[in-house]
Scaffold this active site. Structure first.
Site, PDB file in Angstrom:
ATOM      1  N   LYS A 111       0.497   4.579 -11.875  1.00 44.34           N
ATOM      2  CA  LYS A 111       0.168   5.578 -12.900  1.00 44.34           C
ATOM      3  C   LYS A 111       1.204   5.621 -14.012  1.00 44.34           C
ATOM      4  O   LYS A 111       0.874   5.866 -15.162  1.00 44.34           O
ATOM      5  CB  LYS A 111       0.028   6.969 -12.271  1.00 44.34           C
ATOM      6  CG  LYS A 111      -1.232   7.099 -11.456  1.00 44.34           C
ATOM      7  CD  LYS A 111      -1.627   8.543 -11.276  1.00 44.34           C
ATOM      8  CE  LYS A 111      -2.998   8.605 -10.590  1.00 44.34           C
ATOM      9  NZ  LYS A 111      -3.383   9.975 -10.270  1.00 44.34           N
ATOM     10  N   LYS A 194     -10.252  -0.690  -7.188  1.00 46.34           N
ATOM     11  CA  LYS A 194     -10.828   0.507  -6.583  1.00 46.34           C
ATOM     12  C   LYS A 194     -11.771   1.204  -7.560  1.00 46.34           C
ATOM     13  O   LYS A 194     -11.507   1.226  -8.755  1.00 46.34           O
ATOM     14  CB  LYS A 194      -9.644   1.425  -6.223  1.00 46.34           C
ATOM     15  CG  LYS A 194      -9.968   2.664  -5.453  1.00 46.34           C
ATOM     16  CD  LYS A 194      -8.703   3.513  -5.255  1.00 46.34           C
ATOM     17  CE  LYS A 194      -8.245   4.174  -6.548  1.00 46.34           C
ATOM     18  NZ  LYS A 194      -7.258   5.257  -6.358  1.00 46.34           N
ATOM     19  N   LYS A 197     -12.248   7.635 -10.807  1.00 47.63           N
ATOM     20  CA  LYS A 197     -12.757   8.573 -11.803  1.00 47.63           C
ATOM     21  C   LYS A 197     -12.361   8.141 -13.208  1.00 47.63           C
ATOM     22  O   LYS A 197     -13.007   8.506 -14.174  1.00 47.63           O
ATOM     23  CB  LYS A 197     -12.135   9.965 -11.586  1.00 47.63           C
ATOM     24  CG  LYS A 197     -12.419  10.614 -10.266  1.00 47.63           C
ATOM     25  CD  LYS A 197     -11.432  11.769 -10.009  1.00 47.63           C
ATOM     26  CE  LYS A 197     -11.581  12.326  -8.603  1.00 47.63           C
ATOM     27  NZ  LYS A 197     -10.429  13.102  -8.148  1.00 47.63           N
TER      28      LYS A 197
HETATM   29  P1  TYM Z   1      -8.129  11.936  -5.164  1.00 46.46           P
HETATM   30  O1  TYM Z   1      -8.549  13.185  -5.837  1.00 46.46           O
HETATM   31  O2  TYM Z   1      -7.710  10.780  -6.005  1.00 46.46           O
HETATM   32  O3  TYM Z   1      -9.267  11.439  -4.203  1.00 46.46           O
HETATM   33  C1  TYM Z   1      -9.832  12.321  -3.246  1.00 46.46           C
HETATM   34  C2  TYM Z   1     -10.185  11.573  -1.976  1.00 46.46           C
HETATM   35  O4  TYM Z   1     -11.120  10.531  -2.261  1.00 46.46           O
HETATM   36  C3  TYM Z   1     -10.607   9.305  -1.766  1.00 46.46           C
HETATM   37  N1  TYM Z   1     -11.026   8.218  -2.663  1.00 46.46           N
HETATM   38  C4  TYM Z   1     -11.634   7.109  -2.247  1.00 46.46           C
HETATM   39  N2  TYM Z   1     -12.018   6.697  -1.026  1.00 46.46           N
HETATM   40  C5  TYM Z   1     -12.616   5.500  -0.940  1.00 46.46           C
HETATM   41  N3  TYM Z   1     -12.856   4.697  -2.006  1.00 46.46           N
HETATM   42  C6  TYM Z   1     -12.491   5.069  -3.245  1.00 46.46           C
HETATM   43  N4  TYM Z   1     -12.739   4.277  -4.297  1.00 46.46           N
HETATM   44  C7  TYM Z   1     -11.845   6.326  -3.410  1.00 46.46           C
HETATM   45  N5  TYM Z   1     -11.363   7.005  -4.486  1.00 46.46           N
HETATM   46  C8  TYM Z   1     -10.865   8.159  -4.005  1.00 46.46           C
HETATM   47  C9  TYM Z   1      -9.106   9.468  -1.757  1.00 46.46           C
HETATM   48  O5  TYM Z   1      -8.487   8.557  -0.861  1.00 46.46           O
HETATM   49  C10 TYM Z   1      -8.960  10.905  -1.322  1.00 46.46           C
HETATM   50  O6  TYM Z   1      -9.063  11.007   0.087  1.00 46.46           O
HETATM   51  N6  TYM Z   1      -3.477  12.896  -3.606  1.00 46.46           N
HETATM   52  C11 TYM Z   1      -4.893  13.107  -3.301  1.00 46.46           C
HETATM   53  C12 TYM Z   1      -5.280  14.563  -3.200  1.00 46.46           C
HETATM   54  C13 TYM Z   1      -4.445  15.367  -2.262  1.00 46.46           C
HETATM   55  C14 TYM Z   1      -4.520  15.357  -0.847  1.00 46.46           C
HETATM   56  C15 TYM Z   1      -3.575  16.324  -0.423  1.00 46.46           C
HETATM   57  C16 TYM Z   1      -5.261  14.631   0.065  1.00 46.46           C
HETATM   58  C17 TYM Z   1      -3.520  16.299  -2.614  1.00 46.46           C
HETATM   59  N7  TYM Z   1      -3.001  16.861  -1.513  1.00 46.46           N
HETATM   60  C18 TYM Z   1      -3.370  16.579   0.931  1.00 46.46           C
HETATM   61  C19 TYM Z   1      -5.042  14.887   1.422  1.00 46.46           C
HETATM   62  C20 TYM Z   1      -4.109  15.844   1.841  1.00 46.46           C
HETATM   63  C21 TYM Z   1      -5.717  12.486  -4.418  1.00 46.46           C
HETATM   64  O7  TYM Z   1      -5.272  12.315  -5.518  1.00 46.46           O
HETATM   65  O8  TYM Z   1      -6.987  12.258  -4.087  1.00 46.46           O
END
Ligand code: TYM
Length: 332
Positions: A111, A194, A197
């Site tokens: 990032k 990947k 969004k």
């Molecule tokens: P975020 O918002 O980027 O994504 C949310 C969840 O979706 C999963 N994900 C995917 N899984 C499979 N294939 C993909 N292409 C894909 N894109 C996204 C992510 O792995 C995630 O599970 N840091 C985290 C949010 C967070 C969090 C936490 C998660 C903050 N605190 C505590 C677990 C526990 C994030 O940015 O996810």
């Protein structure tokens, strides 16, 4: 006792990756364990968010949770900023985690790119706040996609260092739960990246709010190689785009990649892609319809999030108080 915590950032719309890699699996754990699912708005602002869009995106993630089957009487659903303990425990963990640990985080490096001097300090400390999210509830299981594995491993390191430094066993060593065929859904135009969004072209991803025609068009135009589907899964080695579409099919159908190959061996894309599009529409259309119905009643979403936050605080507050006692903070 086992307890599940996970979260999704309200930054941009939800994708098929979020659905298959996270939300659908969150629903599967509901009822089996105590489940807490958060909309992590504090994490979202590590990069600039327009305030009105942030509020809307927060409701959209909540609507996605509800529409996919999370039940606010069975799971705790809330947005992170309503529970002050996340930021408070996050500060303590900023003082436990080491700068060198943050420097090894691949998501930060991706990032920040070549401009690491100009990103927010919050983006750098992001994984420490994520550890606080999880450990504020003494969560034992964290369902996430593959891309979050390193962050959950860091959470374990922070728990272990806190326990070691203060001579306690207070924080559990959390398990990442990364299972099923869709823990890394790939970009539809490039099977080595990947689905996200933020990718520049909307054709790269399926959004949870896409209508049936858009979903069909995106799968039809998805990049593939010319070969037909093989007889065995081994035949997909070195074919990332083909493998991705088979995995997506399997995840949507609660099946396995092996079973999908068995059903479609020898099929060309002219047969497989429309079948995949039909399946995706059948599974996603009811969810997106329910999401738009919920989004028409923002007050109801806000009420559910406020109630979830009140329940979350009841779990979080004693854990934060005990943490403060362990650290040696005076309180009256
Ligand atoms: P975020 O918002 O980027 O994504 C949310 C969840 O979706 C999963 N994900 C995917 N899984 C499979 N294939 C993909 N292409 C894909 N894109 C996204 C992510 O792995 C995630 O599970 N840091 C985290 C949010 C967070 C969090 C936490 C998660 C903050 N605190 C505590 C677990 C526990 C994030 O940015 O996810």
């Amino acid at each position: 006792t086992p307890r599940v915590f996970s979260g999704i950032k309200p930054s941009g719309g939800l994708t098929l990756g979020n659905y298959l890699g996270a939300i659908k699996r969150f629903v599967g754990m509901q009822g089996e364990m105590e489940t807490i699912y958060c909309v992590v708005d504090l994490h979202a602002i590590t990069v600039w968010q327009d305030p009105a869009e942030l509020a809307n995106a927060t409701r959209e993630v909540a609507a996605g949770y509800l529409a996919a089957g999370l039940d606010p009487t069975q799971s705790i659903l809330f947005n992170q900023s309503q529970v002050a303990g996340h930021a408070e425990l996050g500060w303590v963990f900023n003082c436990v985690a080491r700068v060198g640990w943050m420097n090894r985080m691949t998501q930060f490096k991706d990032k920040a790119g070549t401009n690491a001097e100009k990103v927010s300090l919050g983006l750098y400390a992001y994984p420490s706040l994520m550890a606080a999210d999880i450990l504020l509830y003494h969560a034992t299981h964290v369902p996430v996609g593959e891309d979050q594995k390193q962050h959950v491993e860091l959470t374990r390191d922070i728990a272990a260092k806190f326990n070691h430094d203060f001579g306690t066993a207070f924080f559990p060593i959390t398990e990442p739960v990364i299972d099923g065929p869709a823990t890394r859904v790939m970009n539809l135009r490039d099977g080595t990246r990947k689905m996200s969004k933020s990718g520049e072209s909307d054709m790269e991803r399926i959004n949870m709010t896409d209508d049936a025609d858009t979903i069909a068009k995106k799968f039809k135009k998805a990049k593939t190689d010319p070969a037909a589907l093989p007889d065995t899964l081994d035949g997909l080695a070195g074919r990332p785009e083909a493998r991705n579409l088979v995995d997506i099919y399997a995840a949507l159908d609660d099946s396995t990649p092996e079973a999908v190959i068995a059903a479609y061996q020898g099929a060309g894309w002219g047969r497989f892609k429309p079948a995949l599009a039909d399946l995706a529409v059948a599974k996603l259309a009811p969810i997106s319809q329910e999401m738009s119905r919920l989004m028409n009643d923002p007050a109801e979403i806000d009420r559910i999030l406020a109630q979830g936050a009140a329940r979350a605080r009841q779990i979080a507050e004693p854990i934060l108080k005990q943490t403060y006692d362990i650290v040696g903070f005076l309180r009256s």
